[in-house]
Motif scaffolding. Structure first.
Motif, PDB file in Angstrom:
ATOM      1  N   MET A  88       9.532   4.077  15.639  1.00 22.93           N
ATOM      2  CA  MET A  88       9.487   3.129  14.549  1.00 22.93           C
ATOM      3  C   MET A  88       9.382   3.912  13.248  1.00 22.93           C
ATOM      4  N   ALA A  89      10.265   3.653  12.328  1.00 22.49           N
ATOM      5  CA  ALA A  89      10.267   4.359  11.053  1.00 22.49           C
ATOM      6  C   ALA A  89       9.428   3.600  10.030  1.00 22.49           C
ATOM      7  N   GLU A  90       8.865   4.344   9.086  1.00 17.79           N
ATOM      8  CA  GLU A  90       8.153   3.696   7.993  1.00 17.79           C
ATOM      9  C   GLU A  90       9.158   2.919   7.151  1.00 17.79           C
ATOM     10  N   THR A  91       8.724   1.784   6.633  1.00 15.53           N
ATOM     11  CA  THR A  91       9.603   0.950   5.831  1.00 15.53           C
ATOM     12  C   THR A  91       9.097   0.877   4.409  1.00 15.53           C
ATOM     13  N   SER A  92       9.933   0.370   3.532  1.00 14.25           N
ATOM     14  CA  SER A  92       9.544   0.240   2.132  1.00 14.25           C
ATOM     15  C   SER A  92       9.563  -1.223   1.702  1.00 14.25           C
ATOM     16  N   LEU A  93       9.108  -2.108   2.554  1.00 11.75           N
ATOM     17  CA  LEU A  93       9.024  -3.511   2.193  1.00 11.75           C
ATOM     18  C   LEU A  93       7.976  -3.705   1.106  1.00 11.75           C
ATOM     19  N   SER A  94       8.194  -4.703   0.267  1.00  9.91           N
ATOM     20  CA  SER A  94       7.172  -5.047  -0.713  1.00  9.91           C
ATOM     21  C   SER A  94       6.102  -5.886  -0.030  1.00  9.91           C
ATOM     22  N   LEU A  95       4.976  -6.011  -0.680  1.00  7.27           N
ATOM     23  CA  LEU A  95       3.907  -6.852  -0.144  1.00  7.27           C
ATOM     24  C   LEU A  95       4.390  -8.298  -0.037  1.00  7.27           C
ATOM     25  N   ALA A  96       5.152  -8.759  -1.003  1.00  4.91           N
ATOM     26  CA  ALA A  96       5.677 -10.131  -0.974  1.00  4.91           C
ATOM     27  C   ALA A  96       6.601 -10.357   0.216  1.00  4.91           C
ATOM     28  N   ASP A  97       7.303  -9.308   0.657  1.00  2.00           N
ATOM     29  CA  ASP A  97       8.204  -9.427   1.811  1.00  2.00           C
ATOM     30  C   ASP A  97       7.460  -9.799   3.093  1.00  2.00           C
ATOM     31  N   LEU A  98       6.160  -9.539   3.138  1.00  2.00           N
ATOM     32  CA  LEU A  98       5.370  -9.825   4.340  1.00  2.00           C
ATOM     33  C   LEU A  98       4.907 -11.275   4.398  1.00  2.00           C
ATOM     34  N   GLY A  99       5.051 -12.006   3.319  1.00  2.00           N
ATOM     35  CA  GLY A  99       4.730 -13.425   3.321  1.00  2.00           C
ATOM     36  C   GLY A  99       3.249 -13.732   3.199  1.00  2.00           C
ATOM     37  N   PRO A 100       2.879 -15.001   3.444  1.00  2.00           N
ATOM     38  CA  PRO A 100       1.509 -15.454   3.202  1.00  2.00           C
ATOM     39  C   PRO A 100       0.547 -15.326   4.391  1.00  2.00           C
ATOM     40  N   ARG A 101       1.034 -14.829   5.521  1.00  4.76           N
ATOM     41  CA  ARG A 101       0.173 -14.686   6.705  1.00  4.76           C
ATOM     42  C   ARG A 101       0.461 -13.322   7.340  1.00  4.76           C
ATOM     43  N   ILE A 102      -0.417 -12.367   7.042  1.00  2.96           N
ATOM     44  CA  ILE A 102      -0.187 -10.968   7.403  1.00  2.96           C
ATOM     45  C   ILE A 102      -1.189 -10.506   8.453  1.00  2.96           C
ATOM     46  N   CYS A 103      -0.688  -9.889   9.514  1.00  5.43           N
ATOM     47  CA  CYS A 103      -1.523  -9.261  10.546  1.00  5.43           C
ATOM     48  C   CYS A 103      -1.560  -7.758  10.290  1.00  5.43           C
ATOM     49  N   ILE A 104      -2.747  -7.177  10.349  1.00  9.81           N
ATOM     50  CA  ILE A 104      -2.884  -5.723  10.263  1.00  9.81           C
ATOM     51  C   ILE A 104      -3.451  -5.242  11.599  1.00  9.81           C
ATOM     52  N   LEU A 105      -2.713  -4.360  12.243  1.00 10.05           N
ATOM     53  CA  LEU A 105      -3.098  -3.783  13.538  1.00 10.05           C
ATOM     54  C   LEU A 105      -3.282  -2.287  13.384  1.00 10.05           C
ATOM     55  N   GLY A 106      -3.962  -1.691  14.351  1.00 14.07           N
ATOM     56  CA  GLY A 106      -4.098  -0.245  14.369  1.00 14.07           C
ATOM     57  C   GLY A 106      -5.331   0.172  15.130  1.00 14.07           C
ATOM     58  N   PRO A 107      -5.454   1.469  15.368  1.00 13.55           N
ATOM     59  CA  PRO A 107      -6.605   1.958  16.123  1.00 13.55           C
ATOM     60  C   PRO A 107      -7.909   1.734  15.367  1.00 13.55           C
ATOM     61  N   SER A 108      -8.986   1.796  16.100  1.00 12.16           N
ATOM     62  CA  SER A 108     -10.305   1.677  15.510  1.00 12.16           C
ATOM     63  C   SER A 108     -10.474   2.708  14.403  1.00 12.16           C
ATOM     64  N   ASN A 109     -11.043   2.281  13.294  1.00 16.84           N
ATOM     65  CA  ASN A 109     -11.345   3.175  12.162  1.00 16.84           C
ATOM     66  C   ASN A 109     -10.095   3.750  11.508  1.00 16.84           C
ATOM     67  N   SER A 110      -9.020   2.974  11.473  1.00 14.22           N
ATOM     68  CA  SER A 110      -7.793   3.442  10.829  1.00 14.22           C
ATOM     69  C   SER A 110      -7.669   2.956   9.387  1.00 14.22           C
ATOM     70  N   GLY A 111      -8.549   2.066   8.956  1.00 11.04           N
ATOM     71  CA  GLY A 111      -8.493   1.562   7.584  1.00 11.04           C
ATOM     72  C   GLY A 111      -8.022   0.122   7.478  1.00 11.04           C
ATOM     73  N   LYS A 112      -8.017  -0.600   8.592  1.00 10.55           N
ATOM     74  CA  LYS A 112      -7.532  -1.992   8.599  1.00 10.55           C
ATOM     75  C   LYS A 112      -8.355  -2.901   7.690  1.00 10.55           C
TER      76      LYS A 112
END
Length: 181
Positions: free
Chosen positions: A1-25
């Motif tokens: 999976m490559a990093e993307t350059s989407l804007s924050l607005a591109d993610l819409g009004p309901r955003i999920c943040i996932l990641g390992p424990s203590n990653s900065g979520k």
């Protein structure tokens, strides 16, 4: 999976943040919530009883709290809890996957438990302390979970931002004009 350059607005009004424990979520969710005017939901706070040292709620109670949170129109939810992911993704408009190294996660864990008080996403009136259980969890579960989360997000038909390092996360803060507390 490559990093993307989407804007924050591109993610819409309901955003999920996932990641390992203590990653900065939690910190990222807080910054996005303030910037975009979204309700911030920390799943650890829903999963655990307030004022305890991370004592889980009964599963049915946690699922009810989770389901109530995702039914709102505007939110950023941080945390994993795979048992709830299908319903969360069904309501989500975008996903951010953080993928910091296990060494970085361990370092963040030690720093937050030894030096930070009242951290974002922590339990109210619950002190943080280093435990071997958490060190083992981060050290031995993180790499497998990181691969699973990446594969899962790849299959989603949602806008996704992937940050594969602390530097990549910092670039998100800069690109989206986010501020840490």
């Amino acid at each position: 999976m490559a990093e993307t350059s989407l804007s924050l607005a591109d993610l819409g009004p309901r955003i999920c943040i996932l990641g390992p424990s203590n990653s900065g979520k939690s910190t990222l969710a807080d910054a996005i919530g303030r910037k975009a005017g979204l309700q911030v939901v920390h799943l650890d706070q829903l999963h655990h009883m307030p004022g305890t040292h991370w004592m889980p709620r009964p599963t049915e109670e946690f699922h009810a709290l989770h389901d109530g949170a995702i039914m709102q129109d505007h939110w950023v939810i941080e945390g994993n809890y795979s048992s709830c992911m299908p319903s969360r993704f069904a309501r989500a408009s975008g996903v951010i996957l953080l993928d910091v190294s296990t060494v970085r996660s361990l370092g963040r864990y030690l720093r937050r438990t030894w030096f930070e008080r009242g951290r974002i996403g922590g339990l109210e009136n619950a002190g943080e302390r280093v435990t071997w259980e958490m060190i083992r969890y981060i050290a031995f579960s993180s790499s497998g979970k990181r691969r699973n989360y990446a594969a899962l997000v790849e299959r989603l038909m949602l806008p996704c931002v992937f940050a594969s390092s602390s530097a990549a996360i910092h670039r998100l803060y800069t690109a989206w004009s986010l501020e840490r507390r």
